[in-house]
Design a protein around this motif. Structure first.
Motif, PDB file in Angstrom:
ATOM      1  N   GLY A 138      20.946 -17.126  17.049  1.00 13.44           N
ATOM      2  CA  GLY A 138      20.041 -16.135  17.600  1.00 13.44           C
ATOM      3  C   GLY A 138      19.388 -16.494  18.909  1.00 13.44           C
ATOM      4  N   GLN A 139      19.955 -17.453  19.663  1.00 13.63           N
ATOM      5  CA  GLN A 139      19.367 -17.869  20.927  1.00 13.63           C
ATOM      6  C   GLN A 139      19.923 -17.110  22.128  1.00 13.63           C
ATOM      7  OE1 GLN A 139      16.722 -20.114  21.071  1.00 13.63           O
ATOM      8  NE2 GLN A 139      16.864 -19.720  18.882  1.00 13.63           N
ATOM      9  N   GLU A 158      12.591 -11.488  23.463  1.00 14.64           N
ATOM     10  CA  GLU A 158      14.040 -11.467  23.649  1.00 14.64           C
ATOM     11  C   GLU A 158      14.345 -11.687  25.129  1.00 14.64           C
ATOM     12  OE1 GLU A 158      17.880  -8.555  22.774  1.00 14.64           O
ATOM     13  OE2 GLU A 158      15.850  -7.935  22.219  1.00 14.64           O
ATOM     14  N   THR A 159      14.829 -12.861  25.452  1.00 14.39           N
ATOM     15  CA  THR A 159      15.051 -13.233  26.849  1.00 14.39           C
ATOM     16  C   THR A 159      16.332 -12.613  27.397  1.00 14.39           C
ATOM     17  OG1 THR A 159      13.980 -15.350  26.430  1.00 14.39           O
ATOM     18  CG2 THR A 159      15.285 -15.174  28.448  1.00 14.39           C
ATOM     19  N   THR A 163      12.153 -17.402  29.566  1.00 17.34           N
ATOM     20  CA  THR A 163      11.664 -17.422  28.184  1.00 17.34           C
ATOM     21  C   THR A 163      10.193 -17.810  28.128  1.00 17.34           C
ATOM     22  OG1 THR A 163      13.853 -18.006  27.338  1.00 17.34           O
ATOM     23  CG2 THR A 163      11.972 -18.470  25.908  1.00 17.34           C
ATOM     24  N   ASP A 216      21.064  -5.952  31.831  1.00 15.01           N
ATOM     25  CA  ASP A 216      20.478  -6.803  30.806  1.00 15.01           C
ATOM     26  C   ASP A 216      18.958  -6.812  30.903  1.00 15.01           C
ATOM     27  OD1 ASP A 216      20.933  -8.510  28.575  1.00 15.01           O
ATOM     28  OD2 ASP A 216      20.400 -10.224  29.818  1.00 15.01           O
ATOM     29  N   GLY A 222      22.467 -13.437  23.368  1.00 12.87           N
ATOM     30  CA  GLY A 222      23.122 -12.204  22.960  1.00 12.87           C
ATOM     31  C   GLY A 222      24.631 -12.303  23.098  1.00 12.87           C
ATOM     32  N   ARG A 275      18.528  -5.207  27.638  1.00 14.41           N
ATOM     33  CA  ARG A 275      18.935  -6.371  26.847  1.00 14.41           C
ATOM     34  C   ARG A 275      20.361  -6.189  26.318  1.00 14.41           C
ATOM     35  NH1 ARG A 275      14.759  -7.055  29.053  1.00 14.41           N
ATOM     36  NH2 ARG A 275      12.971  -8.261  28.317  1.00 14.41           N
TER      37      ARG A 275
END
Length: 217
Positions: free
Chosen positions: A71-72, A193-194, A108, A17, A74, A21
């Motif tokens: 969208g917070q 994108e965290t 983040t 990840d 994945g 990601r």
């Protein structure tokens, strides 16, 4: 053996990840499919123990599907949380979610700060709305590390009401910090994108070594 396999899968998922990601579906599937072996090894009865694990996992998955929808998070992160919920009793799960919130929030905010400084020309350009959440997240992480050295889990496991209150307070507080940092970032068009998979993996690995979870081994 099962915990070792879980640990390796978590490390692998976290690294993947961080790099791309993305978390491979087979890793989340493996975590979920190993859970029945864990139940059997620990003597969990089909009713109510296994049924409760399914219920908890379904609830966790449903809640974080909402985070995915806005969208917070994945999809791979949500799947990994659902798979891990099959392993963890309620209190260790709450502890893990609190840790995940803190680490995810810190990631983040740090990523927002990093991109902001690169685009705006240095740390001195950061407004207080961004600096304050960074400092608060760092303080929360330091407190978390210190409390883990004091085996805070032993206290929480004996006081389930306190566990829930602490969890809700930490998550709510971090949520406020994240909203403040995100709002400041959006105004400048910075939306990083965290890699929440990293936060989930670290949190789960910490819970695996705590007495609050080890009592079930």
């Amino acid at each position: 053996m099962l915990l070792s396999a879980l640990g390796l899968l978590l490390v692998s998922a976290g690294i993947e990840d961080a790099r791309s990601r993305n978390i491979a579906n087979w890793k989340n599937a493996a975590i979920a499919l190993l859970a029945p072996a864990w139940w059997w090894a620990n003597g969990l009865a089909l009713w109510p123990d296994v049924a409760m694990q399914f219920g908890i996992a379904s609830l966790v998955f449903a809640v974080f599907v909402g985070a995915f929808a806005i969208g917070q998070m994945g999809g791979g992160d949500v799947k990994m949380l659902g798979a891990l919920a099959l392993w963890l009793p309620v209190q260790p799960l709450i502890y893990m979610l609190v840790l995940m919130s803190l680490f995810g929030g810190a990631l983040t905010i740090v990523m927002v700060a990093d991109r902001w400084t690169r685009l705006r020309g240095g740390l001195g350009k950061l407004p207080w709305r961004t600096i304050a959440p960074i400092l608060a997240a760092a303080a929360a992480a330091a407190i978390l590390v210190y409390s883990s050295r004091l085996s805070i889990a032993r206290v929480l496991i004996a006081q389930p009401v306190t566990t829930v209150i602490v969890a809700m307070t930490l998550v709510a507080g971090l949520g406020v910090l994240l909203l403040a940092g995100a709002r400041a970032a959006r105004k400048s068009g910075i939306v990083p994108e965290t890699p929440y998979g990293v936060a989930i993996a670290i949190s789960a690995l910490l819970v695996l070594r705590e007495p609050i979870f080890n009592q079930f081994t």
